[in-house]
Design a protein around this motif. Sequence first.
Motif, mmCIF file in Angstrom:
data_model
loop_
_atom_site.group_PDB
_atom_site.id
_atom_site.type_symbol
_atom_site.label_atom_id
_atom_site.label_comp_id
_atom_site.label_asym_id
_atom_site.label_seq_id
_atom_site.Cartn_x
_atom_site.Cartn_y
_atom_site.Cartn_z
ATOM 1 N N ASN A 180 -2.228 -7.102 1.825
ATOM 2 C CA ASN A 180 -1.153 -7.040 0.846
ATOM 3 C C ASN A 180 -0.378 -5.729 0.945
ATOM 4 O OD1 ASN A 180 0.445 -8.110 -1.193
ATOM 5 N ND2 ASN A 180 -0.806 -7.201 -2.831
ATOM 6 N N SER A 181 -0.119 -5.280 2.172
ATOM 7 C CA SER A 181 0.627 -4.032 2.444
ATOM 8 C C SER A 181 -0.021 -2.816 1.800
ATOM 9 C CB SER A 181 2.077 -4.158 1.943
ATOM 10 O OG SER A 181 2.743 -5.208 2.596
ATOM 11 N N THR A 182 -1.332 -2.862 1.675
ATOM 12 C CA THR A 182 -2.067 -1.775 1.028
ATOM 13 C C THR A 182 -3.082 -1.183 2.003
ATOM 14 O OG1 THR A 182 -1.849 -2.887 -1.114
ATOM 15 C CG2 THR A 182 -3.494 -1.143 -0.952
ATOM 16 N N ASN B 287 -6.404 3.974 -2.963
ATOM 17 C CA ASN B 287 -5.572 2.914 -2.406
ATOM 18 C C ASN B 287 -4.105 3.290 -2.546
ATOM 19 O OD1 ASN B 287 -7.854 1.491 -1.846
ATOM 20 N ND2 ASN B 287 -7.428 -0.214 -3.222
ATOM 21 N N LEU C 183 0.050 2.051 -1.134
ATOM 22 C CA LEU C 183 0.873 1.103 -0.413
ATOM 23 C C LEU C 183 1.200 1.687 0.952
ATOM 24 C CD1 LEU C 183 3.283 -0.087 -3.232
ATOM 25 C CD2 LEU C 183 1.299 -1.280 -2.306
ATOM 26 N N SER D 53 3.432 2.406 3.302
ATOM 27 C CA SER D 53 4.865 2.524 3.573
ATOM 28 C C SER D 53 5.098 2.592 5.079
ATOM 29 C CB SER D 53 5.423 3.794 2.916
ATOM 30 O OG SER D 53 5.200 3.784 1.527
ATOM 31 N N GLN E 95 2.405 5.328 -0.892
ATOM 32 C CA GLN E 95 2.925 5.248 -2.252
ATOM 33 C C GLN E 95 1.854 4.677 -3.166
ATOM 34 O OE1 GLN E 95 6.447 2.915 -2.771
ATOM 35 N NE2 GLN E 95 6.936 3.815 -4.756
ATOM 36 N N THR F 51 -0.036 2.569 -5.757
ATOM 37 C CA THR F 51 0.124 1.127 -6.000
ATOM 38 C C THR F 51 0.689 0.837 -7.379
ATOM 39 O OG1 THR F 51 -2.180 1.053 -6.732
ATOM 40 C CG2 THR F 51 -1.735 0.505 -4.425
ATOM 41 N N SER G 221 4.874 -4.004 -3.665
ATOM 42 C CA SER G 221 4.399 -3.957 -2.283
ATOM 43 C C SER G 221 5.128 -4.930 -1.369
ATOM 44 C CB SER G 221 2.896 -4.262 -2.248
ATOM 45 O OG SER G 221 2.643 -5.558 -2.750
ATOM 46 N N LEU H 93 8.960 -2.657 0.810
ATOM 47 C CA LEU H 93 8.811 -1.231 1.015
ATOM 48 C C LEU H 93 9.757 -0.745 2.100
ATOM 49 C CD1 LEU H 93 4.923 -0.854 0.977
ATOM 50 C CD2 LEU H 93 6.512 -0.130 -0.802
#
Length: 550
Positions: free
Chosen positions: A391-393, A411, A413, A415, A438, A440, A445, A448
């Motif tokens: 999840n783009s994390t 955790n 994001l 980027s 970034q 969360t 998300s 970005l």
Amino acid sequence: METTDHATEVDPLRRRGEEEARTVTEPATVESKKKSYGAVLGLAKLSHWRTAAFFLSLFLCLTIVFAFSFIIPCPVRPQYLSAWNRTFHQAVTYNFLAIEDASKDKVMDVLFAFKDSQGTQNITCAEDGLPSPCVFVTAVDGTDGDTLWERPLAPEFQWGQCGLDGKSNRDWDCLVSHSDRLTAIDKHTGVVKWQQPQPHGLISHLPVLSIPDLDGDKVSEVALVATGPMQTQLVIFSGKTGDQIGSAVVLDTAGTFSHLLHTTAKDSQYLLIQRESGLYGLALWRICGKAKPGMEAGLKKDQLWETKADPTSSLITVYESLSLRYVLRTAKTGSTSNLLLVTGEGAVLIDGGSLQQLWRVNTSTVLSKPSFGHFNDDGIPDVVIEENVGNSTKRVLILDGKSGGVLWEVNLLASPNSPRPASVNTINSFSVFMFWGQMTTEANSSDLSNEDRRSYMLHPRYSKVLLESDNVIDHILAFKATLLERGRHACYILLTGPPDEGAQGTVVLSKRKLKQDVMDSKVLRTDPASFSGTNEDIKEAFNRLRFSEE
């Protein structure tokens, strides 16, 4: 008169004796007085000499003090700009950023490369007989960003490496691969020390290897690992002249993804090569003997490693894995450095002497090359890893260098175009960590961009708090956190430019002081319930830090 006469008459002998004694005593007294007078004169002369010596010493002391105070200038501390940037319009730049003392003022400077038709010192490509635009290798002053020197070279730029080995006796410091040539450059002046053609039909790769003197000129040699259509080879060059020494040595007929030169506990050097099936070692003495028979004399062997060598290929199995991605050498904490390996399933630390596994941690896909720093104060470098959690994390983990246990995590994001984590050591046995992404809680998300990218600083003694800055929105090509002076001025250097490789656009080289970011940053509490201090308390803790190279 009667009494006297009577005494004389009674004892005439006594009277005569007294007179004789008086006669004898008087010359002795005179002599004694003469000696005393001579002694006084001697003491007086000695006293004059002592006085003269005293005043001469005093004069010399005053002269020395006067000389050091007024005549001999005191060293002037460099005047830093807390931030500076250099902008190059319609230029091309590359992922090459070196931090070296180019001006010999004990302050680190910045070396990088860009392509343009004219340099910042009005040097044109045509003046050096080069096609336009050409490549400019440039050194800028770390204190204010002014150009120290620049060297035009034939395009195209492939790679560059500086700071190979400070004890090599080489009179150059940077090796640049460009066009069809290898060029050795003096970092202090930009003067080309030698230039040689690239190995025919091969494409060389970083890192450049610094190896012992093999031709007896008391200058360490360099070696390049290069790939061709069907095999990987190693080529040795004279560190003094750049001439090839011996013939190229075939390392592998299969694909080689990366390489590293490792020194064992017995001070023997082995080339580590990453293949599809894992990591393998090959003794440097064997390679040199194949390049030129007899050249291996004087190179050390490690009997423990030699017992593990395959009798046919001479390869030593260090670690077998079909998903090996990164191989890094840790800082030397004992007789040798250890080896950190990152695979598709986890991270493994291998003892650099015995090749025994020290610890293993299971992770998901690692997004970037790990970095090192000191989170605790046990003196062993800890490991910073960014792993993909979906999840783009990404999860940023700091692993204990001794056991592999998780010391800290957060955790963020993930980027796009975020540099790998970095750290700067302090005198308090821990490091300040810096990473990008970034939080969360602050963004969506699903959408970005570079504008959403933030930089974060972590103080290990305040591990429930992060300082957030959002001052960079351009595409980052290179990033380094470093000290510009011994124990002083922690900063980070950024090189930004067009996102497409080889594209022209605005190129910016910038420096920013870490403590300047502290003043302008936002305090974020990852666990508000566990820390009750004010934002000012946090920033003051960062501002009190003193930095160290070790």
